[in-house]
Scaffold this motif. Structure first.
Motif, PDB file in Angstrom:
ATOM      1  N   HIS A  26      -0.199   1.055   6.642  1.00 44.22           N
ATOM      2  CA  HIS A  26       0.753   0.562   7.636  1.00 44.22           C
ATOM      3  C   HIS A  26       1.266  -0.800   7.205  1.00 44.22           C
ATOM      4  O   HIS A  26       0.656  -1.467   6.371  1.00 44.22           O
ATOM      5  CB  HIS A  26       0.055   0.313   8.981  1.00 44.22           C
ATOM      6  N   CYS A  27       2.374  -1.256   7.864  1.00 46.35           N
ATOM      7  CA  CYS A  27       2.614  -2.690   7.898  1.00 46.35           C
ATOM      8  C   CYS A  27       2.734  -3.094   9.351  1.00 46.35           C
ATOM      9  O   CYS A  27       3.026  -2.262  10.217  1.00 46.35           O
ATOM     10  CB  CYS A  27       3.809  -3.108   7.053  1.00 46.35           C
ATOM     11  N   HIS A  80      -4.355   3.955  15.382  1.00 43.28           N
ATOM     12  CA  HIS A  80      -3.270   3.418  14.544  1.00 43.28           C
ATOM     13  C   HIS A  80      -2.258   4.471  14.134  1.00 43.28           C
ATOM     14  O   HIS A  80      -1.189   4.132  13.639  1.00 43.28           O
ATOM     15  CB  HIS A  80      -3.847   2.720  13.304  1.00 43.28           C
ATOM     16  N   HIS A 142       2.118   5.611   7.193  1.00 42.71           N
ATOM     17  CA  HIS A 142       2.293   5.947   8.610  1.00 42.71           C
ATOM     18  C   HIS A 142       3.569   6.773   8.802  1.00 42.71           C
ATOM     19  O   HIS A 142       3.596   7.746   9.546  1.00 42.71           O
ATOM     20  CB  HIS A 142       2.356   4.650   9.427  1.00 42.71           C
ATOM     21  N   ASP A 165       6.846   2.390   8.727  1.00 46.05           N
ATOM     22  CA  ASP A 165       5.950   1.649   7.840  1.00 46.05           C
ATOM     23  C   ASP A 165       5.127   2.591   6.963  1.00 46.05           C
ATOM     24  O   ASP A 165       4.798   3.687   7.394  1.00 46.05           O
ATOM     25  CB  ASP A 165       5.040   0.720   8.662  1.00 46.05           C
TER      26      ASP A 165
HETATM   27 ZN   LIG Z   1       1.933   1.892  11.384  1.00 47.93          ZN
END
Ligand SMILES: [Zn+2]
Length: 186
Positions: A26-27, A80, A142, A165
């Motif tokens: 992810h970011c 997440h 993601h 992301d």
């Molecule tokens: Zn993410």
């Protein structure tokens, strides 16, 4: 690596490490780590066994200078990514992404590059996780796992991705070459 557990960490559902076979990149889509921590600490919903609630976060955060922070132990399921959390590790790279107009159709660029220090730390972390977790086999972004779209905030007739992301500047070839994980695409 700095261990810095979220306040609700012990309320997240437990899991055996053998259940983990996927890492999701992810970011943060936020300006800095301090704000990412603030978002991670927000209590959003109750857990089955913990009505005081938990929130959304990755297990690890990697700042632009390459420093790695662990917010959730691997033995706990963090929130997440939709649909994959029980089997997954979440790694968040600090990066502004589309902040603060995430869903504005004119702001979908994700144009902040990842730093060399961040990518080097990510690769080192992935190698360590592979050594420690024999069940770990796959890696995904993601955006690969959540491909849903939603109406843009500036124009409801336009659809934008909910999740973008880690985005187009994430160095997939370099990362995949450095590990033996297989990329999982939705
Ligand atoms: Zn993410």
């Amino acid at each position: 690596m700095l261990i810095d557990p979220l306040p609700y960490e012990s309320r997240l559902q437990a899991r055996p490490l053998s259940q983990i076979d996927l890492v999701v990149i992810h970011c943060t889509e936020l300006p800095d780590l301090a704000m990412a921590r603030e978002y991670g600490e927000r209590v959003l919903y109750p857990e089955p066994d913990a009505p005081e609630g938990t929130g959304n976060s990755g297990h690890y955060y990697i700042d632009r200078d390459g420093k790695v922070f662990q917010y959730v132990p691997l033995q706990r399921i963090a929130h997440h990514v939709r649909g994959y959390n029980p089997r997954a590790i979440g790694i968040e790279l600090v990066n502004t992404g589309r902040y603060p107009e995430w869903l504005d159709s004119r702001n979908q660029g994700m144009d902040e590059p990842y730093t060399e220090a961040q990518v080097a730390s990510l690769i080192a972390l992935l190698r360590k996780l592979q050594d420690e977790l024999p069940s770990l086999r796959q890696i995904a972004g993601h955006e690969d796992l959540d491909t849903t779209t939603t109406s843009a905030s500036d124009d409801p007739r336009v659809q934008v991705p909910r999740k973008r992301d880690p985005g187009p500047l994430f160095p997939w070839p370099r990362v995949l070459e450095a590990v033996t994980l297989e990329r999982l695409l939705w």
